[in-house]
Design an enzyme around this catalytic site. Structure first.
Site, PDB file in Angstrom:
ATOM      1  N   SER A 103     -51.755 -13.255  27.796  1.00  0.00           N
ATOM      2  CA  SER A 103     -51.440 -12.103  28.977  1.00  0.00           C
ATOM      3  C   SER A 103     -50.636 -11.118  28.185  1.00  0.00           C
ATOM      4  CB  SER A 103     -50.861 -12.694  30.107  1.00  0.00           C
ATOM      5  OG  SER A 103     -49.649 -13.492  29.817  1.00  0.00           O
ATOM      6  N   CYS A 163     -52.812 -18.489  26.840  1.00  0.00           N
ATOM      7  CA  CYS A 163     -52.072 -18.329  28.002  1.00  0.00           C
ATOM      8  C   CYS A 163     -52.375 -19.551  28.954  1.00  0.00           C
ATOM      9  CB  CYS A 163     -52.454 -16.808  28.636  1.00  0.00           C
ATOM     10  SG  CYS A 163     -51.984 -16.562  30.272  1.00  0.00           S
ATOM     11  N   TYR A 185     -49.205 -12.585  33.770  1.00  0.00           N
ATOM     12  CA  TYR A 185     -50.069 -13.189  34.683  1.00  0.00           C
ATOM     13  C   TYR A 185     -49.791 -14.182  35.883  1.00  0.00           C
ATOM     14  CZ  TYR A 185     -53.968 -11.391  31.719  1.00  0.00           C
ATOM     15  OH  TYR A 185     -54.856 -10.799  31.276  1.00  0.00           O
ATOM     16  N   GLU A 241     -38.852 -12.131  28.304  1.00  0.00           N
ATOM     17  CA  GLU A 241     -39.444 -10.719  27.912  1.00  0.00           C
ATOM     18  C   GLU A 241     -38.779  -9.535  28.015  1.00  0.00           C
ATOM     19  OE1 GLU A 241     -42.911  -9.447  27.579  1.00  0.00           O
ATOM     20  OE2 GLU A 241     -43.581 -11.522  27.321  1.00  0.00           O
ATOM     21  N   THR A 246     -46.613 -20.310  27.312  1.00  0.00           N
ATOM     22  CA  THR A 246     -46.643 -19.729  25.936  1.00  0.00           C
ATOM     23  C   THR A 246     -45.021 -19.349  25.740  1.00  0.00           C
ATOM     24  OG1 THR A 246     -46.997 -17.774  26.910  1.00  0.00           O
ATOM     25  CG2 THR A 246     -48.812 -18.689  25.867  1.00  0.00           C
TER      26      THR A 246
HETATM   27  N1  DGL Z   1     -48.560 -16.454  28.713  1.00  0.00           N
HETATM   28  C1  DGL Z   1     -48.290 -17.081  30.205  1.00  0.00           C
HETATM   29  C2  DGL Z   1     -48.756 -18.370  30.102  1.00  0.00           C
HETATM   30  O1  DGL Z   1     -48.596 -19.266  29.393  1.00  0.00           O
HETATM   31  C3  DGL Z   1     -47.033 -16.719  30.585  1.00  0.00           C
HETATM   32  C4  DGL Z   1     -46.512 -15.237  30.706  1.00  0.00           C
HETATM   33  C5  DGL Z   1     -47.419 -14.622  31.981  1.00  0.00           C
HETATM   34  O2  DGL Z   1     -47.125 -15.156  33.162  1.00  0.00           O
HETATM   35  O3  DGL Z   1     -48.374 -13.795  31.566  1.00  0.00           O
HETATM   36  O4  DGL Z   1     -48.722 -19.198  31.381  1.00  0.00           O
END
Ligand code: DGL
Length: 270
Positions: free
Chosen positions: A8, A70, A39, A162, A195
């Site tokens: 994401s 993700c 996401y 972030e 992640t």
């Molecule tokens: N990449 C998302 C995950 O591993 C975390 C970041 C997001 O919420 O987009 O859940």
């Protein structure tokens, strides 16, 4: 030959780093959907539409196999994609299965029926969307019986990381661990199902204490992918160039990526 990694945003770089260390000769095409990150607070329909668009772009870039780094996309979209969307000759794999195989002490790719396992009390830390999907519990039930999973939606952690606000991220991790421990005082294992959490893994471990085995994805996903490609070498696609693609602003994304990889990389517009 190239393998795709979809995320994401930038968090999947934690997985990319482990994969490139483990498989230095396999070019990786990375796609970060930075225009639509995070996401973790989106609904399943939205995540499905965004994930299929990104994965399709990776197929066009010469990847036959795409890893959804993700967790939120793996939880909300992967099953639906595998059931009716993935074209003939292509594969899309998620990040829960390698974790669960490690947790339940299975060999990579072991699809034998569920059985009793050593671990019985497991804490899951993930985004609100991943937690509410219950995808982790569903995948676990295919492989193990009698495991009690307590899940903690870790609101705010991804945003703080972030933003580069690690003090806030660490404070949030401690408070999420405390919240979980009120419901499950003594987990035997903890799953970091997002992640971004490898970047604060030590904070999770310190808050949980030394007796809790913390499972983090990057190395497990890399080991499982190496094993998969040994069994299915034809899945290394026709692409020959590694690349970093983003749906967001390449200059801004390239700058932020340094925080995750501690080296400079050049994103280009997807
Ligand atoms: N990449 C998302 C995950 O591993 C975390 C970041 C997001 O919420 O987009 O859940």
């Amino acid at each position: 030959m190239a393998v795709g990694i979809f995320d994401s945003g930038l968090g999947g770089l934690t997985v990319l780093e482990a994969v490139t260390k483990r498989l230095p000769d396999v070019p990786i095409v990375y796609y970060g959907d930075n225009a639509h990150t995070p996401y973790g607070v989106r609904d399943a329909e939205d995540i499905y539409a965004l994930t299929t668009a990104g994965v399709d772009r990776l197929f066009q870039a010469g990847c036959d196999l795409v890893i959804l780094a993700c967790n939120t996309a793996s939880a909300a979209a992967l099953r639906r994609m595998q059931e009716g969307w993935v074209p003939e000759g292509k594969r899309v794999l998620g990040v829960f299965v390698p974790l669960i195989e490690a947790l339940t002490e299975r060999n990579w790719g072991d699809n034998s029926p569920p059985r009793e396992v050593a671990v019985q009390h497991v804490a899951l830390f993930a985004t609100p969307t991943t937690v509410s999907s219950r995808a982790f519990q569903r995948e676990l039930a295919f492989r193990a019986i009698g495991v009690d999973v307590e899940a903690q939606p870790c609101g705010g952690v991804v945003d703080a990381i972030e933003e580069g606000d690690m003090i806030l991220a660490e404070a949030l991790v401690r408070s999420h661990v405390e919240a979980l421990q009120r419901r499950m005082p003594k987990p035997q294992a903890a799953i970091l199902g997002c992640t971004h959490y490898p970047l604060v893994q030590e904070v999770f471990q310190a808050a949980l204490g030394p007796d809790v085995a913390v499972y983090s994805q990057p190395d497990l996903v890399a080991a499982s992918l190496a094993d998969y490609l040994e069994r299915r070498p034809e899945m290394i696609g026709p692409g020959t160039e590694a690349a970093f693609l983003t749906s967001g602003d390449p200059a801004r994304v390239s700058n932020k990526a340094v925080q995750f990889l501690r080296r400079k990389i050049e994103f280009i517009s997807a």
